[in-house]
Write an enzyme that holds these catalytic residues in place. Structure first.
Site, PDB file in Angstrom:
ATOM      1  NE  ARG A  13      -4.284  -1.811   1.639  1.00 16.44           N
ATOM      2  CZ  ARG A  13      -5.494  -1.735   2.165  1.00 16.44           C
ATOM      3  NH1 ARG A  13      -5.776  -0.773   3.029  1.00 16.44           N
ATOM      4  NH2 ARG A  13      -6.412  -2.612   1.848  1.00 16.44           N
TER       5      ARG A  13
ATOM      6  CD  GLU B  45      -0.308 -14.493  14.336  1.00 16.43           C
ATOM      7  OE1 GLU B  45      -1.044 -15.059  15.159  1.00 16.43           O
ATOM      8  OE2 GLU B  45      -0.741 -13.772  13.411  1.00 16.43           O
TER       9      GLU B  45
END
Length: 218
Positions: A103, A140
């Protein structure tokens, strides 16, 4: 993410249209620039959308895509980012804008054009041709890597890293490492939004600036 006031009312705001019409940077006093930036920020903040429980229950997702769907809001966003940059570092413009995958690519090139700077994309591993530099960051479920082309930044150039949001700060920190590996001078990070409670800015070794904040009046 924290609870936010109702969003989405700014797209048809006449003041947004007037502000967005300023296609070129214009000389102005610091006070005038600050006033314009504040007005832009309020209009942009009001245009964001919220989606509760996305992508998982308990997450209040803030959608920035309306800022790009509306022409006037898009212009206002780039102008506000430009004003934010000009208010930093005694008004000195960066030589290069580095945008994060993906983005950061939405507004990084436009911001670079407005500032008269170059643009360099930082991409996930294996996406860029030619010689590259690489830096890893923790996710993660393991490690991931960012790459930048080896000639994207020249030694001594001043660099501003941009992305849509700062969360844990791992990917932004990796981008900062890439700037330093190429010999650039990292002058800061600029984000549209920040998830404050994750304290991602604590991982970054340069000043961090956020365009839109939760406490803006709408």
């Amino acid at each position: 993410m924290t609870t936010h006031p109702p969003l989405g009312a700014a797209a048809n705001d006449p003041s947004t249209t007037d502000n967005a019409a300023r296609l070129e940077s214009q000389p102005a006093t610091s006070a005038a620039c600050a006033t314009e930036l504040s007005r832009q920020q309020i209009n942009l903040r009001a245009a964001l959308r919220q989606f509760p429980d996305f992508p998982i229950p308990g997450i209040d997702f803030i959608d920035i895509l309306p800022l790009f769907a509306n022409h006037n809001l898009h212009l206002s966003l780039i102008r506000a980012l430009e004003l934010q940059v000009l208010s930093l570092n005694d008004g000195l413009k960066p030589d290069v804008i580095v945008g994060l995958d993906a983005r950061g690519f939405l507004f990084g090139p436009s911001l670079a054009l407005r500032l008269g700077a170059g643009f360099a994309p930082v991409r996930k591993r294996g996406k860029l041709p030619g010689p590259t530099e690489e830096a890893s960051f923790a996710k993660e479920y393991g490690q991931d890597g960012f790459q930048i082309q080896s000639d994207a930044i020249k030694r001594g150039q001043s660099v501003l890293v941009v992305d849509d949001i700062i969360a844990t700060g791992g990917s932004a920190a990796a981008a900062g490492k890439l700037v330093e590996q190429l010999g650039g001078t990292l002058i800061g990070y600029l984000f549209i939004l920040e998830i404050d409670f994750l304290k991602g800015r604590d991982k970054l070794q340069a000043p961090v600036y956020t365009l839109l904040k939760d406490n803006m009046a709408v």
